[in-house]
Write a protein that holds these residues in place. Structure first.
Motif, short mmCIF file in Angstrom:
data_model
loop_
_atom_site.label_atom_id
_atom_site.label_comp_id
_atom_site.label_asym_id
_atom_site.label_seq_id
_atom_site.Cartn_x
_atom_site.Cartn_y
_atom_site.Cartn_z
N LEU A 30 0.85 -1.20 0.00
CA LEU A 30 0.00 0.00 0.00
C LEU A 30 0.88 1.23 0.00
N ALA A 31 0.44 2.27 -0.66
CA ALA A 31 1.13 3.56 -0.63
C ALA A 31 0.07 4.65 -0.66
N VAL A 32 -0.21 5.24 0.50
CA VAL A 32 -1.27 6.24 0.64
C VAL A 32 -0.63 7.61 0.81
N ALA A 33 -0.83 8.48 -0.15
CA ALA A 33 -0.23 9.81 -0.11
C ALA A 33 -0.81 10.64 1.03
N GLU A 34 0.04 11.43 1.64
CA GLU A 34 -0.37 12.28 2.75
C GLU A 34 -1.46 13.26 2.31
N GLY A 35 -2.50 13.40 3.14
CA GLY A 35 -3.56 14.34 2.87
C GLY A 35 -4.58 13.89 1.85
N THR A 36 -4.61 12.57 1.54
CA THR A 36 -5.57 12.05 0.57
C THR A 36 -6.50 11.05 1.25
N HIS A 174 -29.38 9.28 4.76
CA HIS A 174 -29.13 10.59 5.37
C HIS A 174 -27.92 10.52 6.30
N SER A 175 -27.85 9.49 7.15
CA SER A 175 -26.73 9.34 8.07
C SER A 175 -25.43 9.10 7.30
N ARG A 176 -25.53 8.33 6.22
CA ARG A 176 -24.34 8.08 5.41
C ARG A 176 -23.81 9.38 4.82
N ASN A 177 -24.70 10.22 4.34
CA ASN A 177 -24.27 11.51 3.77
C ASN A 177 -23.59 12.38 4.82
N GLN A 178 -24.05 12.30 6.07
CA GLN A 178 -23.41 13.08 7.14
C GLN A 178 -21.99 12.60 7.38
N ILE A 179 -21.78 11.28 7.37
CA ILE A 179 -20.44 10.75 7.55
C ILE A 179 -19.56 11.15 6.37
N TRP A 180 -20.11 11.08 5.16
CA TRP A 180 -19.35 11.46 3.97
C TRP A 180 -18.90 12.92 4.06
N ALA A 181 -19.80 13.78 4.49
CA ALA A 181 -19.46 15.20 4.61
C ALA A 181 -18.32 15.39 5.61
N ALA A 182 -18.36 14.63 6.70
CA ALA A 182 -17.29 14.73 7.71
C ALA A 182 -15.96 14.27 7.15
N VAL A 183 -15.97 13.20 6.37
CA VAL A 183 -14.73 12.69 5.79
C VAL A 183 -14.15 13.70 4.80
N ARG A 184 -15.02 14.28 3.98
CA ARG A 184 -14.54 15.30 3.02
C ARG A 184 -13.90 16.47 3.76
N ALA A 185 -14.51 16.91 4.84
CA ALA A 185 -13.98 18.04 5.60
C ALA A 185 -12.62 17.69 6.20
N LEU A 186 -12.48 16.48 6.72
CA LEU A 186 -11.20 16.06 7.30
C LEU A 186 -10.10 16.04 6.24
N ALA A 187 -10.42 15.51 5.07
CA ALA A 187 -9.42 15.46 3.99
C ALA A 187 -9.03 16.87 3.57
N ALA A 188 -10.01 17.77 3.53
CA ALA A 188 -9.71 19.16 3.14
C ALA A 188 -8.79 19.83 4.14
#
Length: 342
Positions: A30-36, A174-188
């Motif tokens: 595995l090779a996961v780039a920082e901030g992705t 709806h709950s899934r979308n809330q988790i997705w939004a949180a993940v996007r914010a963390l990555a940003a």
């Protein structure tokens, strides 16, 4: 620009049950780039959860090596744990404690004491829209609220790398979308996220890169667009209703013959929808040509499409065959250097 990797593993192996037992990981790279956000997909039993357990130091590898946030998982497990957050498949919060009490308890366990711990807990309750329910026992929370609380716990120490093992399993849209939004914010904000999931749409929406694990190895990797491009486009015809079942089957077979001739691929039938489709890697094949050929064959169609494949179709096609691990490279195809390890 040199890419720095927050998660880097080479040849990880993990077996259970000794000789004749189960091999969960058989040389995982595995090779996961920082901030992705890296989405890890694979059939049930492919080794996704085992990979997370090994990379988070919950289980020791039998062979191979890995570094997370710059620390060796075997030589410096404590440093790895201080740099990461983990959200497992099931919420780990105490149902008898309130949301606020759960966060404050975990804050103390993680070394955030006094005002610092209370402040961070309140900050996360607000962030995950749990402030109004903070005084209620967690057992009264919905599944989505418990998952958000669990995610908040994993962020108490502002981890450099966050491991999410199927975080939205069983949640409503709806709950899934809330988790997705949180993940996007963390990555940003620069957090590196390694996400295992059974939901292909989830990986398609969130992941910068995807690793398809099959039989404990990284069989395929790339961005969602890159993986889709590997199997070409999908040509599909949806047929009009026929008077008899025999006529309907004959029309489907005629359409399949046309698509076989145009694409050179074995057609796939969806008799419930009266549809037949085939994958094509021919960049010159156009929708008007498909329509003309179907019309010339007398096939009664109500819809014809030529579209990129969905990630579900990519998953099904690529996991149908066994593939060896791809060489461990950076995004330009060159070998990794020591300086690229976070």
């Amino acid at each position: 620009m040199t890419t720095t990797y927050a998660v880097l593993s080479e040849g990880l192996e993990k077996r259970f049950g000794g000789a004749g037992g189960v091999t969960a990981l058989s040389g995982l790279d595995l090779a996961v780039a920082e901030g992705t956000v890296c989405g890890v997909l694979g059939p049930n039993g492919a080794g996704k959860t085992t990979a997370v357990r090994v990379l988070t130091t919950l289980s020791a590898p039998d062979a191979g090596s890995a570094r997370v946030a710059g620390h060796d998982i075997v030589r410096a497990p404590g440093a790895v744990r201080r740099a990461i957050g983990v959200t497992g498949q099931y919420a780990a919060v105490d149902g008898e404690l309130t949301g606020r009490e759960n966060l404050r308890l975990f804050a103390r366990l993680l070394g955030l004491r006094g005002a610092a711990g209370r402040s961070r807990a309140d900050e996360l309750l607000e962030r995950f829209e749990l402030a109004d329910a903070a005084g209620r026992p967690a057992r009264t929370y919905s599944g989505g609220m418990r998952r958000r609380l669990d995610l908040a716990v994993s962020l108490l120490t502002r981890p450099r790398v966050l491991f999410l093992d199927e975080p939205t399993t069983g949640l409503d849209p709806h709950s899934r979308n809330q988790i997705w939004a949180a993940v996007r914010a963390l990555a940003a904000e620069g957090t590196t996220v390694l996400l295992t999931t059974q939901y292909l749409e989830e990986a398609d929406r969130l992941a910068d890169d995807i690793v398809l694990i099959d039989r404990g190895r990284a069989a395929h990797r790339g961005s969602p667009a890159e993986l889709k491009s590997r199997i070409g486009s999908y040509a599909e015809a949806v047929l009009a209703e026929e008077a008899t079942a025999d006529a309907a089957e004959a029309a489907l077979l005629s359409a399949a013959g046309v698509l076989d001739q145009l694409t050179g691929a074995e057609p796939v039938f969806d008799r419930e929808r009266r549809a037949v489709g085939a994958v094509t890697t021919d960049p010159t094949l156009t929708l008007p040509r498909i329509v003309r050929e179907l019309d010339a064959a007398g096939v009664p169609v109500i819809d014809v499409s030529l579209r990129p494949p969905t990630l579900d179709e990519v998953f099904l096609r690529l996991t149908d065959r066994t593939a060896g691990s791809l060489p461990l490279t950076d995004r330009t195809g060159g070998p990794l250097t020591e300086e690229q390890i976070a």
